[in-house]
Scaffold this motif. Structure first.
Motif, short mmCIF file in Angstrom:
data_model
loop_
_atom_site.label_atom_id
_atom_site.label_comp_id
_atom_site.label_asym_id
_atom_site.label_seq_id
_atom_site.Cartn_x
_atom_site.Cartn_y
_atom_site.Cartn_z
N GLU A 151 48.71 39.04 46.96
CA GLU A 151 48.27 39.82 45.80
C GLU A 151 49.44 40.34 44.96
O GLU A 151 49.29 40.60 43.77
CB GLU A 151 47.39 40.98 46.26
N ASP A 152 50.62 40.47 45.59
CA ASP A 152 51.79 40.96 44.85
C ASP A 152 52.77 39.85 44.48
O ASP A 152 53.91 40.13 44.11
CB ASP A 152 52.51 42.03 45.67
N THR A 204 50.62 37.32 37.09
CA THR A 204 50.16 37.72 38.41
C THR A 204 49.15 36.70 38.96
O THR A 204 48.56 35.92 38.20
CB THR A 204 49.48 39.09 38.37
N PRO A 205 48.90 36.73 40.27
CA PRO A 205 47.83 35.89 40.81
C PRO A 205 46.47 36.18 40.18
O PRO A 205 45.67 35.26 39.97
CB PRO A 205 47.84 36.24 42.30
N ALA A 206 46.21 37.45 39.86
CA ALA A 206 44.93 37.78 39.21
C ALA A 206 44.84 37.11 37.85
O ALA A 206 43.78 36.58 37.46
CB ALA A 206 44.78 39.29 39.07
N ASP A 207 45.95 37.11 37.10
CA ASP A 207 45.99 36.37 35.83
C ASP A 207 45.70 34.90 36.08
O ASP A 207 44.88 34.28 35.38
CB ASP A 207 47.37 36.50 35.17
N VAL A 266 44.23 33.24 38.53
CA VAL A 266 42.85 32.90 38.92
C VAL A 266 41.91 33.10 37.73
O VAL A 266 41.00 32.29 37.49
CB VAL A 266 42.42 33.75 40.13
N GLY A 267 42.13 34.15 36.95
CA GLY A 267 41.31 34.38 35.77
C GLY A 267 41.43 33.29 34.74
O GLY A 267 40.47 32.99 34.02
N TRP A 268 42.60 32.69 34.64
CA TRP A 268 42.83 31.63 33.66
C TRP A 268 42.38 30.25 34.14
O TRP A 268 42.36 29.31 33.37
CB TRP A 268 44.31 31.55 33.31
N GLN A 297 42.62 31.84 46.23
CA GLN A 297 42.20 33.11 46.81
C GLN A 297 43.37 34.09 46.72
O GLN A 297 44.53 33.70 46.87
CB GLN A 297 41.80 32.93 48.27
N ILE A 298 43.06 35.37 46.53
CA ILE A 298 44.08 36.41 46.48
C ILE A 298 43.86 37.34 47.66
O ILE A 298 42.77 37.89 47.84
CB ILE A 298 44.01 37.20 45.17
#
Length: 281
Positions: free
Chosen positions: A147-148, A190-193, A195-197, A202-203
């Motif tokens: 996640e980081d 970031t990983p969240a970016d 996955v969103g794109w 998995q995070i």
């Protein structure tokens, strides 16, 4: 950790400590883990690591006793791309033409081995993953992100453009406009970016990355590996074929899958309302 068959190519790899001083191959049943092992340099890709990685991926890719693969890394970083100290030395000593021979000689075959391997490959992205490191991760089928973790293209920051297939894999994942932004600006994300794109993955907390990737690979290894291989090939070529050609390719792939005992046994298991057991044949 189970031992692999004595004649497996992995036995030779694991015993050649001088060859694999920076890359480790381990086995747990039918899952092979290839680990980048240069943590003191954040797994920067020097000649030794690239050669070892290519050999390891070639061997696990052709080993029929391996049914799924994890690409992992030791230390706090997944991979920061090319070792720039080595690159600078090569530029100074031999000139640009020699320094960039590594692109067709190492980077291209490494990511081709990952992308075309006839079995699922999971990247365990435990930390910083930039440049060619991002290319490695995107050449895998799925990713598990800490996640980081910090992600980025990084190439334009040193006056270069994409390698490691990134111009294709990134564009297919996030679309042309977003890929232009990420490559031209070179900003980290970031990983969240990711996955969103559209970069599938998995995070999880950093401490859970390797275990999560191993579980995912074990699930793949217990599945219909012939069908996985055919699916990978169909999807890889989908954007380059006409729709009519895709329909023909799907029909041919279904014929090959349909001839396997995995398909026959799974259909019978469905009728019996029982769980199928896949053997990869």
């Amino acid at each position: 950790m189970s031992a692999h068959p004595p004649r497996s190519p992995l036995t030779r790899l694991e015993q050649e400590d001088t060859t694999l001083s920076t890359s480790l191959v381990t086995r747990d049943g039918t899952v092979a883990t290839v680990t980048l092992n240069r943590p003191d340099r954040r797994n920067a890709l020097n000649e030794t690591l690239k050669a070892a990685l290519l050999e390891a991926l070639t061997d696990v890719g052709t080993d029929e006793t391996v049914r799924a693969v994890v690409l992992a890394a030791e230390g706090q970083a997944f991979c920061v791309g090319q070792d720039l100290a080595e690159h600078a030395d090569r530029l100074s000593a031999d000139g640009p033409a020699a320094a960039f021979e590594t692109v067709p000689n190492h980077y291209a075959p490494i990511v081709e081995a990952l992308a075309t391997m006839p079995k699922p490959v999971v990247a365990a992205v435990n930390g910083t993953c930039v440049g060619a490191g991002l290319g490695l991760a995107l050449a895998c089928d799925l990713r598990v992100f800490a996640e980081d973790a910090t992600l980025g293209t990084a190439f334009t920051g040193i006056g270069l453009t994409c390698d490691s297939g990134l111009s294709a894999t990134l564009t297919r994942s996030v679309g042309e406009s977003r890929a232009r932004e990420l490559v031209l600006l070179g900003k980290t994300f970031t990983p969240a970016d990711a996955v969103g794109w559209g970069i599938a993955g998995q995070i999880v907390p950093r401490a859970d990355v390797h275990a999560t990737a191993a579980r995912l690979a074990a699930d793949f290894a217990a599945g219909p590996t012939v069908a996985f291989a055919e699916s990978k090939q169909l999807i890889a070529g989908a954007l380059d074929r006409s729709f009519a050609a895709t329909l023909r390719a799907e029909a041919e792939a279904q014929d090959r899958c349909g001839a396997t005992s995995d398909h026959r046994d799974a259909v019978n298991a469905f009728i019996r309302k029982s769980r199928p057991t896949f053997t990869g044949r």
